[in-house]
Design a protein around this motif. Structure first.
Motif, PDB file in Angstrom:
ATOM      1  N   PRO A  43      45.650  62.430  36.592  1.00 46.20           N
ATOM      2  CA  PRO A  43      44.327  62.208  36.005  1.00 46.20           C
ATOM      3  C   PRO A  43      43.717  60.912  36.542  1.00 46.20           C
ATOM      4  CG  PRO A  43      45.969  62.673  34.308  1.00 46.20           C
ATOM      5  CD  PRO A  43      46.716  62.469  35.579  1.00 46.20           C
ATOM      6  N   PRO A  44      42.419  60.897  36.787  1.00 48.78           N
ATOM      7  CA  PRO A  44      41.794  59.665  37.301  1.00 48.78           C
ATOM      8  C   PRO A  44      41.815  58.556  36.265  1.00 48.78           C
ATOM      9  CG  PRO A  44      40.134  61.306  36.783  1.00 48.78           C
ATOM     10  CD  PRO A  44      41.445  61.999  36.653  1.00 48.78           C
ATOM     11  N   LYS A  45      42.126  57.366  36.727  1.00 47.63           N
ATOM     12  CA  LYS A  45      42.167  56.187  35.862  1.00 47.63           C
ATOM     13  C   LYS A  45      40.835  55.456  35.912  1.00 47.63           C
ATOM     14  CE  LYS A  45      47.044  55.591  37.037  1.00 47.63           C
ATOM     15  NZ  LYS A  45      47.049  56.938  37.670  1.00 47.63           N
ATOM     16  N   THR A  46      40.629  54.586  34.942  1.00 45.91           N
ATOM     17  CA  THR A  46      39.526  53.635  35.025  1.00 45.91           C
ATOM     18  C   THR A  46      39.991  52.478  35.900  1.00 45.91           C
ATOM     19  OG1 THR A  46      38.708  54.220  32.835  1.00 45.91           O
ATOM     20  CG2 THR A  46      38.008  52.103  33.741  1.00 45.91           C
ATOM     21  N   LEU A  47      39.334  52.273  37.021  1.00 40.88           N
ATOM     22  CA  LEU A  47      39.709  51.210  37.950  1.00 40.88           C
ATOM     23  C   LEU A  47      38.683  50.081  37.852  1.00 40.88           C
ATOM     24  CD1 LEU A  47      40.812  53.293  41.072  1.00 40.88           C
ATOM     25  CD2 LEU A  47      42.177  52.532  39.109  1.00 40.88           C
ATOM     26  N   VAL A  48      39.156  48.921  37.502  1.00 35.79           N
ATOM     27  CA  VAL A  48      38.297  47.769  37.249  1.00 35.79           C
ATOM     28  C   VAL A  48      38.316  46.847  38.468  1.00 35.79           C
ATOM     29  CG1 VAL A  48      37.871  45.793  35.749  1.00 35.79           C
ATOM     30  CG2 VAL A  48      38.790  47.922  34.784  1.00 35.79           C
ATOM     31  N   GLU A  49      37.152  46.479  38.945  1.00 38.50           N
ATOM     32  CA  GLU A  49      37.033  45.546  40.076  1.00 38.50           C
ATOM     33  C   GLU A  49      37.228  44.131  39.542  1.00 38.50           C
ATOM     34  OE1 GLU A  49      33.392  46.287  42.140  1.00 38.50           O
ATOM     35  OE2 GLU A  49      33.900  48.386  42.562  1.00 38.50           O
ATOM     36  N   HIS A  50      38.474  43.737  39.440  1.00 38.92           N
ATOM     37  CA  HIS A  50      38.839  42.513  38.737  1.00 38.92           C
ATOM     38  C   HIS A  50      38.952  41.298  39.653  1.00 38.92           C
ATOM     39  CE1 HIS A  50      42.262  40.003  36.842  1.00 38.92           C
ATOM     40  NE2 HIS A  50      41.129  39.632  36.288  1.00 38.92           N
ATOM     41  N   GLY A  51      39.931  41.283  40.543  1.00 38.84           N
ATOM     42  CA  GLY A  51      40.221  40.113  41.367  1.00 38.84           C
ATOM     43  C   GLY A  51      41.661  39.682  41.190  1.00 38.84           C
ATOM     44  N   TYR A  52      41.924  38.401  41.383  1.00 36.91           N
ATOM     45  CA  TYR A  52      43.313  37.922  41.360  1.00 36.91           C
ATOM     46  C   TYR A  52      43.332  36.489  40.852  1.00 36.91           C
ATOM     47  CZ  TYR A  52      48.064  37.053  43.115  1.00 36.91           C
ATOM     48  OH  TYR A  52      49.402  36.745  43.227  1.00 36.91           O
ATOM     49  N   VAL A  53      43.821  36.323  39.617  1.00 36.42           N
ATOM     50  CA  VAL A  53      43.726  35.031  38.935  1.00 36.42           C
ATOM     51  C   VAL A  53      44.547  33.953  39.634  1.00 36.42           C
ATOM     52  CG1 VAL A  53      44.171  33.824  36.761  1.00 36.42           C
ATOM     53  CG2 VAL A  53      43.200  36.124  36.733  1.00 36.42           C
ATOM     54  N   ARG A  54      45.710  34.317  40.160  1.00 30.21           N
ATOM     55  CA  ARG A  54      46.525  33.291  40.822  1.00 30.21           C
ATOM     56  C   ARG A  54      45.803  32.722  42.042  1.00 30.21           C
ATOM     57  NH1 ARG A  54      51.126  30.693  41.343  1.00 30.21           N
ATOM     58  NH2 ARG A  54      52.102  30.405  43.370  1.00 30.21           N
ATOM     59  N   LEU A  55      45.126  33.560  42.768  1.00 28.99           N
ATOM     60  CA  LEU A  55      44.349  33.077  43.906  1.00 28.99           C
ATOM     61  C   LEU A  55      43.280  32.098  43.441  1.00 28.99           C
ATOM     62  CD1 LEU A  55      43.547  33.209  46.906  1.00 28.99           C
ATOM     63  CD2 LEU A  55      42.105  35.163  46.327  1.00 28.99           C
ATOM     64  N   ASP A  56      42.604  32.429  42.361  1.00 31.12           N
ATOM     65  CA  ASP A  56      41.572  31.530  41.825  1.00 31.12           C
ATOM     66  C   ASP A  56      42.158  30.186  41.421  1.00 31.12           C
ATOM     67  OD1 ASP A  56      39.848  33.602  42.208  1.00 31.12           O
ATOM     68  OD2 ASP A  56      39.760  34.202  40.104  1.00 31.12           O
ATOM     69  N   SER A  57      43.365  30.211  40.848  1.00 28.28           N
ATOM     70  CA  SER A  57      44.023  28.969  40.451  1.00 28.28           C
ATOM     71  C   SER A  57      44.350  28.101  41.656  1.00 28.28           C
ATOM     72  CB  SER A  57      45.295  29.296  39.671  1.00 28.28           C
ATOM     73  OG  SER A  57      46.031  28.126  39.380  1.00 28.28           O
ATOM     74  N   ILE A  58      44.826  28.732  42.720  1.00 28.15           N
ATOM     75  CA  ILE A  58      45.135  27.984  43.949  1.00 28.15           C
ATOM     76  C   ILE A  58      43.868  27.371  44.524  1.00 28.15           C
ATOM     77  CG2 ILE A  58      45.912  28.231  46.340  1.00 28.15           C
ATOM     78  CD1 ILE A  58      47.879  30.379  45.311  1.00 28.15           C
ATOM     79  N   LEU A  59      42.800  28.136  44.546  1.00 24.83           N
ATOM     80  CA  LEU A  59      41.521  27.621  45.048  1.00 24.83           C
ATOM     81  C   LEU A  59      41.024  26.444  44.210  1.00 24.83           C
ATOM     82  CD1 LEU A  59      39.762  31.024  45.760  1.00 24.83           C
ATOM     83  CD2 LEU A  59      40.159  29.240  47.461  1.00 24.83           C
ATOM     84  N   ALA A  60      41.168  26.563  42.890  1.00 24.23           N
ATOM     85  CA  ALA A  60      40.686  25.510  41.998  1.00 24.23           C
ATOM     86  C   ALA A  60      41.478  24.222  42.149  1.00 24.23           C
ATOM     87  CB  ALA A  60      40.749  25.991  40.547  1.00 24.23           C
ATOM     88  N   ASN A  61      42.754  24.342  42.508  1.00 25.50           N
ATOM     89  CA  ASN A  61      43.618  23.167  42.615  1.00 25.50           C
ATOM     90  C   ASN A  61      43.647  22.553  44.004  1.00 25.50           C
ATOM     91  OD1 ASN A  61      44.480  23.174  39.917  1.00 25.50           O
ATOM     92  ND2 ASN A  61      46.026  24.733  40.347  1.00 25.50           N
ATOM     93  N   ASP A  62      42.990  23.191  44.933  1.00 26.73           N
ATOM     94  CA  ASP A  62      43.011  22.683  46.301  1.00 26.73           C
ATOM     95  C   ASP A  62      41.990  21.558  46.453  1.00 26.73           C
ATOM     96  OD1 ASP A  62      43.596  22.434  49.006  1.00 26.73           O
ATOM     97  OD2 ASP A  62      42.082  23.896  49.582  1.00 26.73           O
ATOM     98  N   SER A  63      42.468  20.393  46.877  1.00 22.85           N
ATOM     99  CA  SER A  63      41.575  19.256  47.092  1.00 22.85           C
ATOM    100  C   SER A  63      41.103  19.269  48.542  1.00 22.85           C
ATOM    101  CB  SER A  63      42.318  17.941  46.787  1.00 22.85           C
ATOM    102  OG  SER A  63      41.504  16.841  47.098  1.00 22.85           O
ATOM    103  N   LYS A  64      39.869  19.669  48.742  1.00 25.03           N
ATOM    104  CA  LYS A  64      39.350  19.799  50.102  1.00 25.03           C
ATOM    105  C   LYS A  64      39.209  18.448  50.804  1.00 25.03           C
ATOM    106  CE  LYS A  64      38.568  24.208  49.332  1.00 25.03           C
ATOM    107  NZ  LYS A  64      39.462  25.252  49.794  1.00 25.03           N
TER     108      LYS A  64
END
Length: 259
Positions: A43-64
């Motif tokens: 049966p088809p599922k509901t697929l949510v275009e979510h993303g990836y929280v761990r990636l966001d955390s790494i980006l937020a913690n990166d000091s450019k």
């Protein structure tokens, strides 16, 4: 998602069959899940275009703007686990020794399951090199310090390589051990797994012959890697970069309100 890897090779058969809704990290997850449903008449599922929280955390913690102090290149060895993992196959000692002899700073960051099932091989490396000031052992994977501090990751089939490259724009050197396959029928889906096709875009591959890593090839490929790779983080690959947690929370709250 636990990782950015595809749904059909690393995960066991039927891993997602009994969910009604699946949060997907990127467009490739949508395509894979629909293909799995079609192949096995699910049966088809509901697929949510979510993303990836761990990636966001790494980006937020990166000091450019942080300036890296002068010193040797810092290599992070962060392999996956399983019978064909880099450390499980006994390749870790050669890699660490080769890098240290060449003057690289090395951090060994094994997967927790490697520590559980192959601790002896990890201990062998640590005991041999723990007095070397260029060597560091990290026995936890929940922190991010070694990701931010290092210049290059050496990996195999771990999803950590995708976190590293997508989150920090740093290159990955892949040890070409056999693929991590927990679904022997994954080729029935007829979609190349994301972790396979993205390799050449985020790094390069060192071949393994008869469970031996060629030292010269290892060092040669390391010197060829750029300091930074092209920015891969975009909606071409990942949904809602930078705000996936907020998007996911809103989706759940809206679902509860409408239930």
């Amino acid at each position: 998602q636990h990782s950015l890897v595809s749904f059909h090779m690393v995960y066991r058969p039927g891993a997602f069959d009994h969910y009604d809704t699946v949060f997907c990290s990127g467009p490739y997850h949508l395509k894979e899940m629909r293909a799995i449903e079609a192949k096995y008449k699910l049966p088809p599922k509901t697929l949510v275009e979510h993303g990836y929280v761990r990636l966001d955390s790494i980006l937020a913690n990166d000091s450019k703007t942080r300036q890296k102090p002068n010193g040797p290149k810092h290599v992070l060895l962060a392999s996956s686990w399983g019978e064909n993992g880099t450390l499980e196959l006994g390749l870790g000692e050669t890699i660490v020794e080769t890098l240290l002899e060449a003057g690289y700073q090395v951090t060994l960051r094994p997967h927790p399951m490697t520590l559980k099932f192959s601790k002896g091989k990890v201990d062998q490396i640590v005991n041999r090199h723990k007095s070397n000031p260029l060597f560091t052992f990290e026995d936890r994977v929940d922190g991010q310090k070694s990701l931010h501090d290092s210049d290059i990751m050496i990996c195999d089939w771990s999803g950590a390589a995708l976190d590293y490259a997508f989150g920090l724009g740093k290159p990955v050197l892949f040890i070409d051990v056999p693929r991590k396959v927990n679904n022997p029928d994954y080729e029935n889906i007829n979609i190349e797994p994301f972790e396979v096709r993205i390799r050449e875009k985020i790094g390069t591959v060192v071949p393994v012959e008869n469970n031996i890593v060629d030292k010269n090839a290892l060092l040669t490929q390391l010197t060829k890697l750029p300091q930074k790779i092209d920015a891969c983080v975009s909606n071409e690959y990942i949904f809602n970069v930078g705000n996936s947690a907020q998007f996911g929370a809103k989706y759940i709250l809206d679902m509860l309100k409408n239930s």
